[in-house]
Motif scaffolding. Structure first.
Motif, PDB file in Angstrom:
ATOM      1  N   GLN A  80       3.030  18.365  37.225  1.00  0.00           N
ATOM      2  CA  GLN A  80       2.346  18.437  38.516  1.00  0.00           C
ATOM      3  C   GLN A  80       3.188  19.255  39.495  1.00  0.00           C
ATOM      4  O   GLN A  80       4.409  19.155  39.500  1.00  0.00           O
ATOM      5  N   VAL A  81       2.523  20.072  40.300  1.00  0.00           N
ATOM      6  CA  VAL A  81       3.190  20.956  41.241  1.00  0.00           C
ATOM      7  C   VAL A  81       2.787  20.565  42.656  1.00  0.00           C
ATOM      8  O   VAL A  81       1.627  20.267  42.932  1.00  0.00           O
ATOM      9  N   GLN A  82       3.760  20.586  43.529  1.00  0.00           N
ATOM     10  CA  GLN A  82       3.478  20.302  44.932  1.00  0.00           C
ATOM     11  C   GLN A  82       4.113  21.377  45.802  1.00  0.00           C
ATOM     12  O   GLN A  82       5.236  21.816  45.549  1.00  0.00           O
ATOM     13  N   LEU A  83       3.369  21.781  46.819  1.00  0.00           N
ATOM     14  CA  LEU A  83       3.854  22.786  47.759  1.00  0.00           C
ATOM     15  C   LEU A  83       3.755  22.172  49.153  1.00  0.00           C
ATOM     16  O   LEU A  83       2.670  21.752  49.575  1.00  0.00           O
ATOM     17  N   VAL A  84       4.864  22.109  49.856  1.00  0.00           N
ATOM     18  CA  VAL A  84       4.900  21.439  51.153  1.00  0.00           C
ATOM     19  C   VAL A  84       5.442  22.384  52.215  1.00  0.00           C
ATOM     20  O   VAL A  84       6.529  22.957  52.047  1.00  0.00           O
ATOM     21  N   GLU A  85       4.683  22.542  53.292  1.00  0.00           N
ATOM     22  CA  GLU A  85       5.157  23.311  54.436  1.00  0.00           C
ATOM     23  C   GLU A  85       5.752  22.365  55.456  1.00  0.00           C
ATOM     24  O   GLU A  85       5.305  21.225  55.593  1.00  0.00           O
ATOM     25  N   SER A  86       6.722  22.864  56.206  1.00  0.00           N
ATOM     26  CA  SER A  86       7.307  22.089  57.293  1.00  0.00           C
ATOM     27  C   SER A  86       7.855  23.043  58.335  1.00  0.00           C
ATOM     28  O   SER A  86       7.941  24.250  58.101  1.00  0.00           O
ATOM     29  N   GLY A  87       8.218  22.481  59.481  1.00  0.00           N
ATOM     30  CA  GLY A  87       8.851  23.278  60.520  1.00  0.00           C
ATOM     31  C   GLY A  87       7.953  23.660  61.672  1.00  0.00           C
ATOM     32  O   GLY A  87       8.405  24.279  62.638  1.00  0.00           O
ATOM     33  N   GLY A  88       6.685  23.333  61.589  1.00  0.00           N
ATOM     34  CA  GLY A  88       5.796  23.648  62.689  1.00  0.00           C
ATOM     35  C   GLY A  88       6.068  22.749  63.886  1.00  0.00           C
ATOM     36  O   GLY A  88       6.856  21.806  63.818  1.00  0.00           O
ATOM     37  N   GLY A  89       5.412  23.068  64.985  1.00  0.00           N
ATOM     38  CA  GLY A  89       5.581  22.266  66.193  1.00  0.00           C
ATOM     39  C   GLY A  89       5.208  23.061  67.419  1.00  0.00           C
ATOM     40  O   GLY A  89       4.483  24.055  67.343  1.00  0.00           O
ATOM     41  N   LEU A  90       5.749  22.616  68.535  1.00  0.00           N
ATOM     42  CA  LEU A  90       5.478  23.249  69.826  1.00  0.00           C
ATOM     43  C   LEU A  90       6.659  24.116  70.226  1.00  0.00           C
ATOM     44  O   LEU A  90       7.809  23.676  70.155  1.00  0.00           O
ATOM     45  N   ALA A  91       6.364  25.344  70.623  1.00  0.00           N
ATOM     46  CA  ALA A  91       7.397  26.256  71.096  1.00  0.00           C
ATOM     47  C   ALA A  91       6.910  26.941  72.364  1.00  0.00           C
ATOM     48  O   ALA A  91       5.699  27.105  72.570  1.00  0.00           O
ATOM     49  N   GLN A  92       7.835  27.313  73.203  1.00  0.00           N
ATOM     50  CA  GLN A  92       7.487  28.053  74.411  1.00  0.00           C
ATOM     51  C   GLN A  92       7.340  29.532  74.078  1.00  0.00           C
ATOM     52  O   GLN A  92       7.931  30.028  73.113  1.00  0.00           O
ATOM     53  N   PRO A  93       6.568  30.253  74.864  1.00  0.00           N
ATOM     54  CA  PRO A  93       6.503  31.707  74.666  1.00  0.00           C
ATOM     55  C   PRO A  93       7.904  32.316  74.709  1.00  0.00           C
ATOM     56  O   PRO A  93       8.719  31.954  75.566  1.00  0.00           O
ATOM     57  N   GLY A  94       8.168  33.188  73.755  1.00  0.00           N
ATOM     58  CA  GLY A  94       9.496  33.765  73.632  1.00  0.00           C
ATOM     59  C   GLY A  94      10.433  32.968  72.761  1.00  0.00           C
ATOM     60  O   GLY A  94      11.532  33.428  72.439  1.00  0.00           O
ATOM     61  N   GLY A  95      10.015  31.777  72.373  1.00  0.00           N
ATOM     62  CA  GLY A  95      10.850  30.908  71.549  1.00  0.00           C
ATOM     63  C   GLY A  95      10.745  31.222  70.078  1.00  0.00           C
ATOM     64  O   GLY A  95      10.111  32.206  69.670  1.00  0.00           O
ATOM     65  N   SER A  96      11.378  30.353  69.283  1.00  0.00           N
ATOM     66  CA  SER A  96      11.447  30.562  67.840  1.00  0.00           C
ATOM     67  C   SER A  96      11.131  29.278  67.093  1.00  0.00           C
ATOM     68  O   SER A  96      11.366  28.173  67.588  1.00  0.00           O
ATOM     69  N   LEU A  97      10.614  29.458  65.905  1.00  0.00           N
ATOM     70  CA  LEU A  97      10.429  28.372  64.949  1.00  0.00           C
ATOM     71  C   LEU A  97      10.708  28.933  63.557  1.00  0.00           C
ATOM     72  O   LEU A  97      10.500  30.129  63.317  1.00  0.00           O
ATOM     73  N   ARG A  98      11.133  28.065  62.652  1.00  0.00           N
ATOM     74  CA  ARG A  98      11.289  28.470  61.260  1.00  0.00           C
ATOM     75  C   ARG A  98      10.448  27.553  60.387  1.00  0.00           C
ATOM     76  O   ARG A  98      10.671  26.330  60.366  1.00  0.00           O
ATOM     77  N   LEU A  99       9.506  28.126  59.689  1.00  0.00           N
ATOM     78  CA  LEU A  99       8.673  27.373  58.757  1.00  0.00           C
ATOM     79  C   LEU A  99       9.295  27.434  57.362  1.00  0.00           C
ATOM     80  O   LEU A  99       9.879  28.437  56.979  1.00  0.00           O
ATOM     81  N   SER A 100       9.131  26.344  56.630  1.00  0.00           N
ATOM     82  CA  SER A 100       9.603  26.274  55.245  1.00  0.00           C
ATOM     83  C   SER A 100       8.434  25.967  54.335  1.00  0.00           C
ATOM     84  O   SER A 100       7.522  25.217  54.704  1.00  0.00           O
ATOM     85  N   CYS A 101       8.492  26.527  53.158  1.00  0.00           N
ATOM     86  CA  CYS A 101       7.490  26.268  52.119  1.00  0.00           C
ATOM     87  C   CYS A 101       8.283  25.938  50.855  1.00  0.00           C
ATOM     88  O   CYS A 101       8.934  26.817  50.287  1.00  0.00           O
ATOM     89  N   THR A 102       8.244  24.671  50.446  1.00  0.00           N
ATOM     90  CA  THR A 102       9.070  24.208  49.330  1.00  0.00           C
ATOM     91  C   THR A 102       8.199  23.749  48.173  1.00  0.00           C
ATOM     92  O   THR A 102       7.267  22.953  48.362  1.00  0.00           O
ATOM     93  N   ALA A 103       8.522  24.255  47.002  1.00  0.00           N
ATOM     94  CA  ALA A 103       7.796  23.892  45.795  1.00  0.00           C
ATOM     95  C   ALA A 103       8.586  22.861  45.000  1.00  0.00           C
ATOM     96  O   ALA A 103       9.815  22.937  44.923  1.00  0.00           O
ATOM     97  N   SER A 104       7.879  21.905  44.432  1.00  0.00           N
ATOM     98  CA  SER A 104       8.523  20.891  43.610  1.00  0.00           C
ATOM     99  C   SER A 104       7.633  20.561  42.427  1.00  0.00           C
ATOM    100  O   SER A 104       6.446  20.896  42.407  1.00  0.00           O
ATOM    101  N   GLY A 105       8.226  19.908  41.431  1.00  0.00           N
ATOM    102  CA  GLY A 105       7.488  19.570  40.227  1.00  0.00           C
ATOM    103  C   GLY A 105       8.012  20.346  39.040  1.00  0.00           C
ATOM    104  O   GLY A 105       9.174  20.755  39.016  1.00  0.00           O
ATOM    105  N   SER A 106       7.173  20.566  38.078  1.00  0.00           N
ATOM    106  CA  SER A 106       7.583  21.214  36.827  1.00  0.00           C
ATOM    107  C   SER A 106       7.571  22.735  36.949  1.00  0.00           C
ATOM    108  O   SER A 106       6.873  23.434  36.223  1.00  0.00           O
ATOM    109  N   ILE A 107       8.393  23.216  37.867  1.00  0.00           N
ATOM    110  CA  ILE A 107       8.419  24.657  38.091  1.00  0.00           C
ATOM    111  C   ILE A 107       9.787  25.227  37.725  1.00  0.00           C
ATOM    112  O   ILE A 107      10.802  24.538  37.764  1.00  0.00           O
TER     113      ILE A 107
END
Length: 120
Positions: free
Chosen positions: A1-28
């Motif tokens: 079984q394979v799972q793909l999970v995103e994280s890192g979203g949220g609220l940011a001000q204009p001009g700000g920064s965020l880093r999103l992650s996409c992590t795969a797990s399982g039989s990969i």
């Protein structure tokens, strides 16, 4: 079984920064390629950034120079660094990964999405 999970979203001000992650797990074995896309309310899904198995990258004109896609193979993770955020970047962000499985097969998998809101 394979799972793909995103994280890192949220609220940011204009001009700000965020880093999103996409992590795969399982039989990969590894992540071959990843597309980050986004969908704002009432709008069509838009491809934002891509990275290939050879680390070639591509960006939508709307994010070029502000967003950077990268990978960390040891963690089976792909990142989307978002700088100089604008209110129009507000959307649900999705990753779609093409994965090498331990069986030798490949499979495409979608994450559940992570909300990014840019507002003062």
């Amino acid at each position: 079984q394979v799972q793909l999970v995103e994280s890192g979203g949220g609220l940011a001000q204009p001009g700000g920064s965020l880093r999103l992650s996409c992590t795969a797990s399982g039989s990969i074995l590894s992540i071959r390629a990843v597309d980050w896309s986004r969908q704002a309310p009432g709008k069509q899904r838009e491809l934002v950034a891509s990275i290939t198995s050879s680390d070639s990258t591509n960006y939508a004109d709307s994010v070029k120079g502000r967003f950077t896609i990268s990978r960390e193979n040891a963690k089976n993770t792909v990142y989307l660094q978002m700088n100089s955020l604008k209110p129009e970047d507000t959307a649900v962000y999705y990753c779609n990964a093409n994965l090498w499985l331990r069986s030798g097969a490949t499979v495409s998998s979608w994450g559940q999405g992570t909300q990014v809101t840019v507002s003062s």
